[in-house]
Design a protein around this motif. Structure first.
Motif, PDB file in Angstrom:
ATOM      1  N   ILE A 237     -14.317  10.131   7.351  1.00  0.00           N
ATOM      2  CA  ILE A 237     -13.328   9.534   8.264  1.00  0.00           C
ATOM      3  C   ILE A 237     -13.009   8.112   7.825  1.00  0.00           C
ATOM      4  O   ILE A 237     -11.838   7.699   7.796  1.00  0.00           O
ATOM      5  N   ILE A 238     -14.049   7.346   7.474  1.00  0.00           N
ATOM      6  CA  ILE A 238     -13.835   5.972   6.991  1.00  0.00           C
ATOM      7  C   ILE A 238     -12.974   5.990   5.730  1.00  0.00           C
ATOM      8  O   ILE A 238     -12.049   5.178   5.568  1.00  0.00           O
ATOM      9  N   SER A 239     -13.249   6.934   4.836  1.00  0.00           N
ATOM     10  CA  SER A 239     -12.470   7.033   3.596  1.00  0.00           C
ATOM     11  C   SER A 239     -11.014   7.392   3.878  1.00  0.00           C
ATOM     12  O   SER A 239     -10.089   6.864   3.249  1.00  0.00           O
ATOM     13  N   LEU A 240     -10.804   8.278   4.836  1.00  0.00           N
ATOM     14  CA  LEU A 240      -9.443   8.662   5.201  1.00  0.00           C
ATOM     15  C   LEU A 240      -8.680   7.478   5.785  1.00  0.00           C
ATOM     16  O   LEU A 240      -7.520   7.244   5.443  1.00  0.00           O
ATOM     17  N   VAL A 241      -9.338   6.723   6.648  1.00  0.00           N
ATOM     18  CA  VAL A 241      -8.714   5.515   7.217  1.00  0.00           C
ATOM     19  C   VAL A 241      -8.385   4.526   6.101  1.00  0.00           C
ATOM     20  O   VAL A 241      -7.331   3.880   6.110  1.00  0.00           O
ATOM     21  N   ALA A 242      -9.282   4.435   5.107  1.00  0.00           N
ATOM     22  CA  ALA A 242      -9.049   3.531   3.976  1.00  0.00           C
ATOM     23  C   ALA A 242      -7.822   3.948   3.172  1.00  0.00           C
ATOM     24  O   ALA A 242      -7.034   3.098   2.735  1.00  0.00           O
ATOM     25  N   VAL A 243      -7.643   5.257   2.978  1.00  0.00           N
ATOM     26  CA  VAL A 243      -6.467   5.753   2.255  1.00  0.00           C
ATOM     27  C   VAL A 243      -5.194   5.424   3.033  1.00  0.00           C
ATOM     28  O   VAL A 243      -4.182   5.000   2.453  1.00  0.00           O
ATOM     29  N   ILE A 244      -5.243   5.588   4.350  1.00  0.00           N
ATOM     30  CA  ILE A 244      -4.089   5.242   5.194  1.00  0.00           C
ATOM     31  C   ILE A 244      -3.790   3.746   5.080  1.00  0.00           C
ATOM     32  O   ILE A 244      -2.634   3.332   4.947  1.00  0.00           O
ATOM     33  N   LEU A 245      -4.866   2.934   5.116  1.00  0.00           N
ATOM     34  CA  LEU A 245      -4.692   1.483   4.988  1.00  0.00           C
ATOM     35  C   LEU A 245      -4.110   1.113   3.628  1.00  0.00           C
ATOM     36  O   LEU A 245      -3.253   0.228   3.525  1.00  0.00           O
ATOM     37  N   LEU A 246      -4.568   1.791   2.582  1.00  0.00           N
ATOM     38  CA  LEU A 246      -4.001   1.555   1.249  1.00  0.00           C
ATOM     39  C   LEU A 246      -2.503   1.814   1.246  1.00  0.00           C
ATOM     40  O   LEU A 246      -1.724   1.052   0.661  1.00  0.00           O
ATOM     41  N   CYS A 247      -2.099   2.904   1.899  1.00  0.00           N
ATOM     42  CA  CYS A 247      -0.677   3.255   1.949  1.00  0.00           C
ATOM     43  C   CYS A 247       0.127   2.200   2.698  1.00  0.00           C
ATOM     44  O   CYS A 247       1.203   1.771   2.250  1.00  0.00           O
ATOM     45  N   THR A 248      -0.394   1.736   3.848  1.00  0.00           N
ATOM     46  CA  THR A 248       0.355   0.735   4.630  1.00  0.00           C
ATOM     47  C   THR A 248       0.373  -0.612   3.913  1.00  0.00           C
ATOM     48  O   THR A 248       1.376  -1.316   3.923  1.00  0.00           O
ATOM     49  N   PHE A 249      -0.747  -0.973   3.265  1.00  0.00           N
ATOM     50  CA  PHE A 249      -0.758  -2.199   2.461  1.00  0.00           C
ATOM     51  C   PHE A 249       0.215  -2.070   1.288  1.00  0.00           C
ATOM     52  O   PHE A 249       0.911  -3.032   0.921  1.00  0.00           O
TER      53      PHE A 249
END
Length: 512
Positions: free
Chosen positions: A402-414
């Motif tokens: 879940i943390i990794s998935l949130v990180a991927v989403i954050l990468l996309c928004t960044f």
């Protein structure tokens, strides 16, 4: 000085910049070996012969920022005396944080501390020990602390001061009017500075977009088995390009502001999840100890260079970072200036220097501790591929997926925010400093950025482009130092009695 340079019908900077960027891309794709050799050769020459200049220059920016915040000019507004900020503190911090660090924090948040844990700097500790872990956190703090934000702040402050208080175009060349005069700034010297700024911005952002694409692809591969190949990378770049184009069309107040606030929210959620699910007490201790060591060794580390021995570690890390932050300064500085109208000089420096620095420290304390807490064997495995280091570490913690998935989403928004901010800044730089560049100009730069990132990603020239942008941006160290001198020269003309009186009146109205 309260006049405006007339460049309204001059598009030469735009055309020259596009030509230079396209020429570099073609060279990188057609003959990557010669491009790589030239870029690396120039960078190594500058690093070995002018490393001292990077160190002194970056410390000088910290000194200038602190002096300005504490000086009698602290109440001077970045705009007319009665101006007020365009954005709330939360939106302001979110936008400058997203533009200033963004993808880099996610990319290096785990990877850098682990690199120093596995290979301690300068042989100052034994790999995998508690001393190596503490050194890893402190070193990461140093590279992402006051120095980069001070560099951004002095250039952004000069830009904001001249464009909002002195009514000059939003161009880096404009800050040199007090030193060189309007005629030279309007002529070849000014165009050279602006073209150099555009190249550094395009190359720097394209590199970050390429690295972001690699990490997003690696994360999706690690989580869902999506192939890590050029087809996946094409799809990622196309999707993200469409998203940041839509954001760019909506403008600064809607697109970038909304995404930056979203970034801040997602980053906070990600960090809190990691903090609560990881070794919480160790994270707090790492932050406390790292912060103390950072402050205690700040001056010695700022000037650390071996006069009689090997500087390979310094060149590969500290000097590389200092050069990289200077290369990013035209982009980040221009963007921060654009969103800072109405702030006082003191408020600006404190906000830009302290708040993002503290945020970076907390980030590295959390994710760095998660990494080193797993021990040397896992750390060694994680740093083999930088793009997947974050995901390798998270796999060893509860809810790691879940943390990794949130990180991927954050990468996309960044990713979207960085590209969006860059198209806005490039539009300004290539439109004679227009604070609201046309959609057509922004879209043009957006397409160029994404195409450049993808072309060099496929051609294997991404790291070479990063090296080339750092080498080409070397003159910006000198430009930024001269910009500080120009700012102080113009500040001497301020009527401080009127400034302070106006400041007191506005402060009293708020109290009432």
């Amino acid at each position: 000085m309260n006049n405006k340079i007339n460049k309204n019908n001059d598009n030469s900077v735009f055309y020259i910049s596009v030509a230079v960027v396209l020429a570099i891309v073609v060279w990188g794709l057609v003959s990557n070996d010669t491009f790589s050799a030239a870029a690396n050769g120039l960078y190594v020459f500058l690093r070995d012969n002018f490393g001292w200049m990077y160190l002194i220059g970056m410390f000088f920016f910290v000194l200038v920022a602190v002096i300005l915040a504490c000086s009698r000019y602290g109440n001077v507004k970045l705009g007319p005396d009665d101006s007020t900020p365009d954005y709330s503190y939360v939106s302001w911090f979110a936008m400058l944080f997203s533009a200033g660090m963004g993808i880099g924090l996610v990319f290096w948040g785990v990877a850098e501390p682990l690199n120093h844990f596995v290979n301690p700097p300068l042989g100052l500790a034994e790999a995998g020990t508690g001393e190596a872990a503490q050194l890893a956190i402190k070193t990461s703090f140093f590279h992402w602390g006051f120095h980069p934000w001070a560099g951004y702040s002095v250039l952004a402050l000069a830009l904001a001061y001249f464009q909002f208080r002195k009514n000059t175009p939003g161009l880096i060349s404009s800050i040199f009017i007090p030193l060189f005069g309007e005629e030279r700034v309007n002529g070849g010297l000014g165009k050279f500075i602006d073209v150099l700024a555009i190249f550094a911005t395009v190359a720097g952002v394209a590199t970050s977009l390429g690295l972001g694409t690699l990490q997003i692809n690696s994360g999706l591969n690690y989580l869902f088995g999506i192939p890590a190949n050029s087809v996946s990378q094409i799809i990622i770049i196309v999707i993200v390009t469409v998203l940041f184009m839509l954001s760019a069309v909506t403008g600064l107040d809607k697109g970038i502001k909304f995404l930056s606030n979203l970034n801040l929210g997602i980053a906070f959620v990600l960090m809190m999840l990691a903090f609560l699910l990881g070794p919480t007490v160790k994270i707090i201790n790492a932050f406390t100890n790292g912060f103390g060591q950072y402050l205690g060794d700040f001056i010695p580390n700022s000037f650390r260079i071996n006069a009689f021995g090997d500087n390979s570690w310094l060149g590969g890390w500290t000097l590389f970072y200092w050069a990289w932050w200077i290369a990013w300064a035209p982009f980040v500085g221009t963007f921060i200036a654009r969103i800072s109208r109405g702030r006082t000089i003191r408020e600006f420096v404190i906000g830009v220097l302290l708040v993002p620095t503290l945020g970076s420290f907390i980030w590295f304390a959390v994710f760095g501790t998660l990494g080193v807490n797993l021990g040397l064997d896992i750390a060694t495995e994680a740093v083999k591929v930088t793009e997947t280091a974050f995901f390798v570490v998270m796999a060893h913690y509860p809810l790691g997926s879940i943390i990794s998935l949130v990180a991927v989403i954050l990468l996309c928004t960044f990713f979207v925010t960085s590209a969006d901010s860059a198209t806005f800044v490039l539009g300004m730089m290539s439109s004679n400093g227009d604070l609201n560049p046309s959609t057509k100009r922004k879209v043009t730069w957006g397409v160029i950025q994404s195409s450049m990132a993808f072309a060099l990603l496929l051609g294997g020239g991404l790291s070479t482009l990063q090296t080339a942008s750092i080498a080409a941006a070397f003159p910006f160290a000198i430009i930024m130092i001269l910009g500080c001198i120009s700012l102080f020269k113009e500040l001497k003309n301020e009527d401080l009695d009127a400034v302070n009186e106006s400041y007191k009146e506005q402060k009293n109205k708020k109290i009432i």
